[in-house]
Design an enzyme around this catalytic site. Structure first.
Site, PDB file in Angstrom:
ATOM      1  N   ARG A  35       2.142  31.657  20.043  1.00 20.13           N
ATOM      2  CA  ARG A  35       0.739  32.076  19.953  1.00 20.13           C
ATOM      3  C   ARG A  35       0.658  33.594  20.094  1.00 20.13           C
ATOM      4  O   ARG A  35       1.093  34.145  21.110  1.00 20.13           O
ATOM      5  CB  ARG A  35      -0.068  31.397  21.057  1.00 20.13           C
ATOM      6  CG  ARG A  35      -1.488  31.948  21.247  1.00 20.13           C
ATOM      7  CD  ARG A  35      -2.184  31.188  22.375  1.00 20.13           C
ATOM      8  NE  ARG A  35      -3.527  31.656  22.662  1.00 20.13           N
ATOM      9  CZ  ARG A  35      -3.912  32.207  23.815  1.00 20.13           C
ATOM     10  NH1 ARG A  35      -3.037  32.361  24.806  1.00 20.13           N
ATOM     11  NH2 ARG A  35      -5.166  32.583  24.005  1.00 20.13           N
ATOM     12  N   ARG A  76     -15.457  41.721  27.247  1.00 14.39           N
ATOM     13  CA  ARG A  76     -14.358  42.089  28.141  1.00 14.39           C
ATOM     14  C   ARG A  76     -14.643  43.419  28.797  1.00 14.39           C
ATOM     15  O   ARG A  76     -15.410  44.229  28.266  1.00 14.39           O
ATOM     16  CB  ARG A  76     -13.050  42.218  27.350  1.00 14.39           C
ATOM     17  CG  ARG A  76     -12.499  40.884  26.934  1.00 14.39           C
ATOM     18  CD  ARG A  76     -11.216  41.001  26.152  1.00 14.39           C
ATOM     19  NE  ARG A  76     -10.821  39.673  25.717  1.00 14.39           N
ATOM     20  CZ  ARG A  76     -10.035  38.852  26.411  1.00 14.39           C
ATOM     21  NH1 ARG A  76      -9.499  39.237  27.558  1.00 14.39           N
ATOM     22  NH2 ARG A  76      -9.754  37.656  25.965  1.00 14.39           N
ATOM     23  N   LYS A 220     -11.324  26.597  19.245  1.00 12.77           N
ATOM     24  CA  LYS A 220     -11.110  26.569  20.695  1.00 12.77           C
ATOM     25  C   LYS A 220     -12.392  26.100  21.370  1.00 12.77           C
ATOM     26  O   LYS A 220     -13.461  26.680  21.177  1.00 12.77           O
ATOM     27  CB  LYS A 220     -10.699  27.950  21.186  1.00 12.77           C
ATOM     28  CG  LYS A 220      -9.290  28.325  20.698  1.00 12.77           C
ATOM     29  CD  LYS A 220      -8.957  29.755  20.965  1.00 12.77           C
ATOM     30  CE  LYS A 220      -8.798  30.047  22.449  1.00 12.77           C
ATOM     31  NZ  LYS A 220      -8.518  31.484  22.671  1.00 12.77           N
ATOM     32  N   THR A 278      -3.985  26.265  29.106  1.00 14.13           N
ATOM     33  CA  THR A 278      -4.331  27.178  30.199  1.00 14.13           C
ATOM     34  C   THR A 278      -4.058  26.671  31.609  1.00 14.13           C
ATOM     35  O   THR A 278      -4.488  25.576  31.981  1.00 14.13           O
ATOM     36  CB  THR A 278      -5.802  27.663  30.083  1.00 14.13           C
ATOM     37  OG1 THR A 278      -5.997  28.178  28.764  1.00 14.13           O
ATOM     38  CG2 THR A 278      -6.098  28.766  31.080  1.00 14.13           C
TER      39      THR A 278
HETATM   40  N1  LIG Z   1      -0.039  41.789  25.165  1.00  9.64           N
HETATM   41  C1  LIG Z   1      -0.491  41.971  26.408  1.00  9.64           C
HETATM   42  N2  LIG Z   1      -0.535  43.199  26.944  1.00  9.64           N
HETATM   43  C2  LIG Z   1      -0.974  43.399  28.194  1.00  9.64           C
HETATM   44  N3  LIG Z   1      -1.395  42.414  29.007  1.00  9.64           N
HETATM   45  C3  LIG Z   1      -1.368  41.170  28.549  1.00  9.64           C
HETATM   46  C4  LIG Z   1      -0.918  40.877  27.221  1.00  9.64           C
HETATM   47  N4  LIG Z   1      -0.996  39.556  27.017  1.00  9.64           N
HETATM   48  C5  LIG Z   1      -1.497  39.037  28.146  1.00  9.64           C
HETATM   49  N5  LIG Z   1      -1.704  39.999  29.072  1.00  9.64           N
HETATM   50  C6  LIG Z   1      -2.210  39.785  30.435  1.00  9.64           C
HETATM   51  O1  LIG Z   1      -1.904  38.444  30.834  1.00  9.64           O
HETATM   52  C7  LIG Z   1      -3.084  37.698  31.138  1.00  9.64           C
HETATM   53  C8  LIG Z   1      -2.928  36.254  30.675  1.00  9.64           C
HETATM   54  O2  LIG Z   1      -2.547  36.190  29.314  1.00  9.64           O
HETATM   55  P1  LIG Z   1      -3.303  35.305  28.228  1.00  9.64           P
HETATM   56  O3  LIG Z   1      -2.617  35.533  26.930  1.00  9.64           O
HETATM   57  O4  LIG Z   1      -3.427  33.925  28.705  1.00  9.64           O
HETATM   58  O5  LIG Z   1      -4.741  36.028  28.130  1.00  9.64           O
HETATM   59  P2  LIG Z   1      -6.260  35.560  28.364  1.00  9.64           P
HETATM   60  O6  LIG Z   1      -7.055  36.820  28.363  1.00  9.64           O
HETATM   61  O7  LIG Z   1      -6.362  34.697  29.550  1.00  9.64           O
HETATM   62  O8  LIG Z   1      -6.518  34.667  27.079  1.00  9.64           O
HETATM   63  P3  LIG Z   1      -7.797  34.381  26.148  1.00  9.64           P
HETATM   64  O9  LIG Z   1      -8.326  35.671  25.670  1.00  9.64           O
HETATM   65  O10 LIG Z   1      -7.257  33.650  24.992  1.00  9.64           O
HETATM   66  O11 LIG Z   1      -8.782  33.585  26.932  1.00  9.64           O
HETATM   67  C9  LIG Z   1      -4.197  38.495  30.431  1.00  9.64           C
HETATM   68  O12 LIG Z   1      -5.458  38.345  31.011  1.00  9.64           O
HETATM   69  C10 LIG Z   1      -3.698  39.932  30.508  1.00  9.64           C
HETATM   70  O13 LIG Z   1      -4.029  40.533  31.754  1.00  9.64           O
HETATM   71  C1  LIG Z   2      -6.685  29.768  25.892  1.00 10.57           C
HETATM   72  C2  LIG Z   2      -8.005  30.270  26.189  1.00 10.57           C
HETATM   73  O1  LIG Z   2      -8.561  31.038  25.449  1.00 10.57           O
HETATM   74  C3  LIG Z   2      -8.682  29.815  27.395  1.00 10.57           C
HETATM   75  O2  LIG Z   2      -8.177  28.925  28.087  1.00 10.57           O
HETATM   76  O3  LIG Z   2      -9.770  30.319  27.662  1.00 10.57           O
HETATM   77  K   LIG Z   3      -7.781  34.930  22.271  1.00 10.22           K
HETATM   78 MG   LIG Z   4     -10.443  31.695  26.189  1.00  7.13          MG
END
Ligand SMILES: Nc1ncnc2c1ncn2[C@@H]1O[C@H](COP(=O)(O)OP(=O)(O)OP(=O)(O)O)[C@@H](O)[C@H]1O
Ligand SMILES: CC(=O)C(=O)O
Ligand SMILES: [K+]
Ligand SMILES: [Mg+2]
Length: 483
Positions: A35, A76, A220, A278
Site C-alpha cells: 500500500r 490534517r 474506504k 488498522t
Molecule cells: N512516508 C511517511 N513519511 C513520514 N511519516 C510517515 C510516513 N508514512 C507514515 N508515516 C507516519 O506513520 C503513521 C502511521 O502510518 P499510516 O500509513 O498508517 O498513516 P495514517 O495517517 O494513519 O493513514 P491514513 O491517512 O490512511 O488514515 C502516520 O500517521 C505518520 O506519522
Molecule cells: C487505513 C485508514 O485510512 C484508516 O484506518 O483510517
Molecule cells: K490515505
Molecule cells: Mg483513514
C-alpha cells in the site's frame, strides 16, 4: 498440493520500509499487496518504493500487487518547523487556516476554510483521537483551542471533527494529482478515502478516463455516511477497506466491531473483496511481540471472512516491519488451520456464476479433487468461489492483467496470467501446464474447472468440468469421474 495461508496481507510502505532489503524482506515474509499511502511522503518517494516492490516481486517470483491509497478529504495538521511536540492537557494552542510552518503554539491545517466551519465548543480529534482539543474561539483564520486530552503532535497528523459536517469535496486537488500520478506509475488498484456516497467512484473514473488507464477502485469505509450507504457502496465499488482508524474517530468507537462484521459479510454476499485495516498489530510498532488482544483481532478478522488484513504504522514506521508480517502470517495460518468455519452466506446464490460455483465446490469436495480452477475475464467467477472459503486450493486463470491484480486481494486465490483461451482443449492444456509444470499435483489427479461458454465470453459462466490432469478428457470420462 499444500495449502498455506489463504487470507491476504496488505502492508503499508513508509520510511521504515523504503530500502531494497526491507522491501524484499516484506515480500519474503508474505506481503501480498503493498500500500502506497498518498497521505504521507512525496510522489518521488512513492515512485522509488513502487519500483523496489516490482523488483522484489520479480526476483522472488512472488505475486505482489500495489495499491495507491489516496489521502481523500481528510483535514490534517500542516508541518512543524522543529519536529514533534507535546501538547499537554490544559494547554491553549492555535490551529490556523493560514499556510505557515508550525510551532508548538501555532500550527496550520490543510483545510483553509476550517475556521469558518467550526464554532466554540466543537471537539477536534487529532491523530485518530490520540489528542483531543476543544474550540475556544475563532479569530480570523485562527482557531484557539484548549487541549483536553494531551499527547504528541507531529507533521500531517489527521484532524477529525466527529460532529461537524465539513464541506470538503470527495477528491481534493492533491487527490486528483496523486491519482493521475499513481495511474501513470502503474499501480494495480486505487483506494478512495472517506467515501461518503456510491457516486464518489465517478470522480475516480473521470480521471481514469482522462488518463486512459482504468484500475479497480476500493472504497474506504471510514465515515458515518459510508456506513449508512454501505450496500450501495459495496455494489458501486470494486471492493471495500474497513478503515478502522478514522472510522473509530468518526463514529463512536464501540460501533467499529459490528461495522466490520457487517461490511465483511456484505462484501461476501456481493462477491467483492474486503480488507480489514488498522491497528491490527499496533503494539509491534514498538515491540517485537503483539498483545494477545491483537493476535485475537487478526484471527477474528479471518474468522469473520475477511479477504485481507492490513498493516499500517507497523510496517510504515515500525521498528519490526518484517517480523510483524511474519507474525501476522503465522496468526492467519494457525487460525485457518483450525476447524472453525466462517459465517455462511445469508442468501442462496442465484446467478449462474453464484449457483455454479457453489455446486463446483460441493463436487470438488465429494470427488476428492485436488483444486478448483476458474477461467475468468472479470474475476467475478473466482470471487464467487473465493467467498465460499473452501479448503481446496483455488486457481484463477485470466488473460486480463487488471483482473489478476485485483485478485491479489481475494481470499485464497492464486492467479495465473495466461493467453486468451479459444477452445476447451486450450483450457485443459493451461491447467495441466500450471499444475503439473509447477509440480503442484500429479497426473491423474482431479480438478474441478468452472468456466464460461463460449469460452472467453465475460458473464457467461455456465460450464463445470471435472478434469483429470494429464489427459485431455472428454465428457464421458468427466462423467465417469463424477460417479
Ligand atoms: N512516508 C511517511 N513519511 C513520514 N511519516 C510517515 C510516513 N508514512 C507514515 N508515516 C507516519 O506513520 C503513521 C502511521 O502510518 P499510516 O500509513 O498508517 O498513516 P495514517 O495517517 O494513519 O493513514 P491514513 O491517512 O490512511 O488514515 C502516520 O500517521 C505518520 O506519522
Ligand atoms: C487505513 C485508514 O485510512 C484508516 O484506518 O483510517
Ligand atoms: K490515505
Ligand atoms: Mg483513514
Amino acid at each position: 498440493m499444500a495449502v498455506t495461508r489463504r487470507a491476504k496481507i496488505v502492508c503499508t510502505l513508509g520510511p521504515a520500509t523504503s530500502s531494497p532489503e526491507r522491501i524484499r524482506g516484506l515480500v519474503e515474509a508474505g506481503m501480498d499487496v503493498a500500500r502506497l499511502n498518498f497521505s504521507h511522503g512525496s510522489q518521488a518517494d512513492h515512485e522509488k518504493v513502487f519500483n523496489l516492490v516490482r523488483e522484489a516481486a520479480r526476483t522472488t517470483g512472488r505475486a505482489v500487487a500495489i495499491l495507491g491509497d489516496l489521502q481523500g478529504p481528510k483535514i490534517r495538521l500542516g508541518r512543524f518547523a522543529d519536529g514533534p511536540h507535546e501538547w499537554r492537557t490544559g494547554d491553549s494552542v492555535v490551529i490556523t487556516g493560514e499556510d505557515i510552518l508550525g510551532t508548538r503554539e501555532r500550527v496550520s491545517c490543510t483545510y483553509e476554510k476550517l475556521p469558518f466551519e467550526v464554532k466554540p465548543g466543537d471537539r477536534l480529534l487529532i491523530d485518530d483521537g490520540r489528542v483531543a482539543v476543544e474550540v475556544i474561539e475563532v479569530e480570523g483564520s485562527d482557531i484557539r483551542v484548549l487541549v483536553t486530552e494531551g499527547g504528541p503532535v507531529s507533521n500531517n497528523k489527521g484532524v477529525s471533527l466527529p460532529n461537524v459536517a465539513v464541506s470538503v469535496p470527495a477528491m481534493s486537488e492533491k487527490d486528483t494529482e496523486d491519482l493521475r500520478f499513481a495511474l501513470r506509475l502503474g499501480v494495480d488498484m486505487v483506494a478512495m478515502s472517506f467515501v461518503r456516497s456510491p457516486e464518489d467512484i465517478k470522480l475516480a473514473h473521470n480521471i481514469m478516463q482522462e488518463v486512459g488507464i482504468h484500475r479497480p477502485v476500493m472504497a474506504k469505509v471510514e465515515k458515518p455516511e459510508a456506513v449508512t450507504h454501505l450496500e450501495a457502496i459495496v455494489n458501486a465499488f470494486d471492493g471495500i477497506m474497513v478503515a478502522r482508524g478514522d472510522l473509530g474517530v468518526e463514529l463512536p468507537l464501540d460501533q467499529v466491531p459490528l461495522v466490520q462484521k457487517r461490511a465483511v459479510q456484505l462484501c461476501r454476499e456481493n462477491a467483492k473483496p474486503v480488507i480489514v485495516a488498522t491497528q491490527m498489530l499496533d503494539s509491534m510498532i514498538e515491540n517485537s511481540r503483539p498483545t494477545r488482544a491483537e493476535a485475537s483481532d487478526v484471527a477474528n478478522a479471518v474468522l469473520d471472512g475477511a479477504d485481507a488484513v492490513m498493516l499500517s504504522g507497523e510496517t510504515s514506521v515500525g521498528k519490526y516491519p518484517i517480523l510483524t508480517v511474519s507474525t501476522m502470517g503465522r496468526i492467519v495460518t494457525t487460525t485457518e488451520a483450525g476447524s472453525i468455519a466462517v459465517p455462511r452466506l445469508q442468501h442462496d446464490p442465484r446467478t449462474h456464476g453464484g449457483a455454479l460455483t457453489v455446486a463446483a465446490s460441493q463436487i470438488a469436495k465429494a470427488i476428492g479433487a485436488k483444486a478448483m480452477v476458474a477461467f475468468t475475464q472479470t474475476g467475478d467467477t473466482v470471487r464467487r468461489l473465493s467467498r465460499l472459503h473452501c479448503d481446496l486450493p483455488l486457481l484463477a486463470f485470466t488473460p486480463v492483467p487488471e483482473v489478476r491484480d485485483l485478485l491479489a486481494l481475494s481470499w485464497g486465490v492464486e492467479t495465473f496470467l495466461m493467453p486468451f483461451v479459444e477452445h476447451t482443449d486450450d483450457m485443459f492444456r493451461q491447467v495441466d501446464q500450471a499444475m503439473l509444470g509447477l509440480n503442484r499435483a500429479n497426473p491423474g489427479d482431479l480438478v474441478v474447472i468452472v468456466a464460461g461458454s463460449p469460452v472467453g465470453t465475460p458473464g457467461s459462466t455456465n460450464t463445470l468440468r471435472v478434469h483429470q490432469l494429464g489427459s485431455l478428457v472428454d465428457a464421458a470420462t468427466a462423467a465417469q469421474a463424477l460417479r
